[in-house]
Design an enzyme around this catalytic site. Structure first.
Site, PDB file in Angstrom:
ATOM      1  N   HIS A  28       0.740  -1.140  -0.031  1.00  0.00           N
ATOM      2  CA  HIS A  28       0.080   0.031  -0.211  1.00  0.00           C
ATOM      3  C   HIS A  28       0.863   1.286   0.059  1.00  0.00           C
ATOM      4  O   HIS A  28       0.463   2.330  -0.775  1.00  0.00           O
ATOM      5  CB  HIS A  28      -0.904   0.047   1.222  1.00  0.00           C
ATOM      6  CG  HIS A  28      -2.112  -0.987   1.235  1.00  0.00           C
ATOM      7  ND1 HIS A  28      -1.506  -2.106   2.239  1.00  0.00           N
ATOM      8  CD2 HIS A  28      -3.043  -1.270   0.640  1.00  0.00           C
ATOM      9  CE1 HIS A  28      -2.651  -3.048   1.979  1.00  0.00           C
ATOM     10  NE2 HIS A  28      -3.372  -2.627   1.052  1.00  0.00           N
ATOM     11  N   GLY A 138      -2.981  -2.377  -7.164  1.00  0.00           N
ATOM     12  CA  GLY A 138      -1.854  -3.384  -7.143  1.00  0.00           C
ATOM     13  C   GLY A 138      -2.017  -4.236  -8.349  1.00  0.00           C
ATOM     14  O   GLY A 138      -3.028  -4.571  -8.531  1.00  0.00           O
ATOM     15  N   ASP A 141      -3.535  -7.758  -7.778  1.00  0.00           N
ATOM     16  CA  ASP A 141      -5.032  -8.160  -8.202  1.00  0.00           C
ATOM     17  C   ASP A 141      -5.304  -7.908  -9.647  1.00  0.00           C
ATOM     18  O   ASP A 141      -6.003  -6.747  -9.784  1.00  0.00           O
ATOM     19  CB  ASP A 141      -5.946  -7.058  -7.417  1.00  0.00           C
ATOM     20  CG  ASP A 141      -5.799  -7.568  -5.808  1.00  0.00           C
ATOM     21  OD1 ASP A 141      -6.097  -8.780  -5.407  1.00  0.00           O
ATOM     22  OD2 ASP A 141      -5.254  -6.698  -5.075  1.00  0.00           O
ATOM     23  N   ARG A 178      -3.678 -10.785   3.936  1.00  0.00           N
ATOM     24  CA  ARG A 178      -4.065 -12.081   4.240  1.00  0.00           C
ATOM     25  C   ARG A 178      -2.903 -12.876   4.629  1.00  0.00           C
ATOM     26  O   ARG A 178      -3.000 -14.263   5.109  1.00  0.00           O
ATOM     27  CB  ARG A 178      -5.043 -12.958   3.153  1.00  0.00           C
ATOM     28  CG  ARG A 178      -6.327 -12.219   2.970  1.00  0.00           C
ATOM     29  CD  ARG A 178      -7.387 -13.021   1.967  1.00  0.00           C
ATOM     30  NE  ARG A 178      -8.606 -12.593   2.189  1.00  0.00           N
ATOM     31  CZ  ARG A 178      -9.365 -11.787   1.461  1.00  0.00           C
ATOM     32  NH1 ARG A 178      -8.639 -11.287   0.610  1.00  0.00           N
ATOM     33  NH2 ARG A 178     -10.575 -11.314   1.661  1.00  0.00           N
TER      34      ARG A 178
END
Length: 275
Positions: A28, A138, A141, A178
């Site tokens: 991020h 990002g 994804d 995750r």
């Protein structure tokens, strides 16, 4: 948030939006850094979007360390942190949902029905509320990037979607909120996902263009990992998500696996570094 964004736009400032679900990490940070380079103002949204979680997914367990996230974003110098409650995004009378079409029904969409309808609905609302000139996602994804670009193109939205390269741990594992779900033994095994797609990309560079062969190389590498279940491994076009007869530069090898109970995704752009 919308009034502040409109005021910035009227003042002539370009706004960069970084949509997140919080639990922020260095990946991020890279999105924020790119947004700061490109724009006078940067807004980061922190919203765990219930509409993109399936009935048996991890919405309730998803990490929400907001105070830690806010401190991190303040240190990065963002201009605004947009942390709306669920009923601001989805008030009681809310009925509209974006249909992603056929591209939302393959790969991640096939494994997670309804996921991309939830993603595109919240992205559209965030874009309207924050008025950005650019929005940052990002590259990890990959399918999400493809579908958000389709949303912008199809609806004529005045925003540019910027895909930022995946940030990785020192051992190659793609950074993800995750990853915190992995136990120590799983965390030790997880970098093999990146190794597998990298080896296939190297085979492409060496001249292998058969998608089946590239996929098989990846599957064979992943199959050696105890406790890892493969969801999909596929070579696809970077815009249509269709499977090419022959892999070409710019095509993408995408992977989704479960390591224990944790679902992880990764990808590599064949013959290139970014989308």
């Amino acid at each position: 948030m919308q009034e502040q964004a409109i005021a910035w736009r009227h003042a002539g400032d370009d706004i960069g939006l970084v949509p997140t679900m919080g639990a922020l990490h260095a990946g991020h940070d890279s999105l924020v850094s790119r947004a700061r380079r490109d724009n006078q103002r940067v807004i980061v949204s922190v919203f765990v979007n219930p509409a993109q979680f399936g009935p048996h997914e991890d919405f309730e367990q998803y990490p929400r360390p907001f105070e830690q996230d806010r401190a991190r974003l303040e240190a990065l110098g963002v201009d605004a942190v947009f942390h709306p409650p669920v009923d601001q995004i989805y008030p009681p009378a809310f009925r509209t949902r974006v249909d992603p079409g056929p591209l939302g029904e393959v790969l991640e969409g096939k494994s997670r029905p309804g996921h991309f309808g939830g993603v595109l609905t919240v992205v559209l609302k965030l874009l309207n509320l924050t008025q950005p000139k650019r929005a940052y996602f990002g590259q990890k994804d990959f399918q999400q990037v493809v579908l958000v670009r389709q949303l912008v193109r199809d609806l004529g939205l005045p925003v540019r979607i910027v895909a930022v390269p995946t940030v990785r741990e020192a051992d190659g594992l793609a950074m993800s909120s995750r990853n915190a779900y992995l136990d120590p033994s799983q965390r030790q095994l997880a970098p093999v996902i990146h190794q597998a797609v990298t080896e296939a990309a190297q085979a492409f560079t060496a001249g292998e263009t058969d998608p089946t062969r590239l996929e098989s190389l990846t599957i064979a590498r992943l199959a050696k990992i105890p406790g890892l279940a493969i969801d999909y491994v596929a070579v696809v076009d970077d815009t249509t998500l269709s499977r090419p007869l022959r892999a070409a530069p710019g095509g993408v090898l995408v992977v989704a696996v479960k390591l224990g109970s944790t679902r992880l995704i990764d990808n590599v752009v064949l013959g290139a570094e970014r989308l």
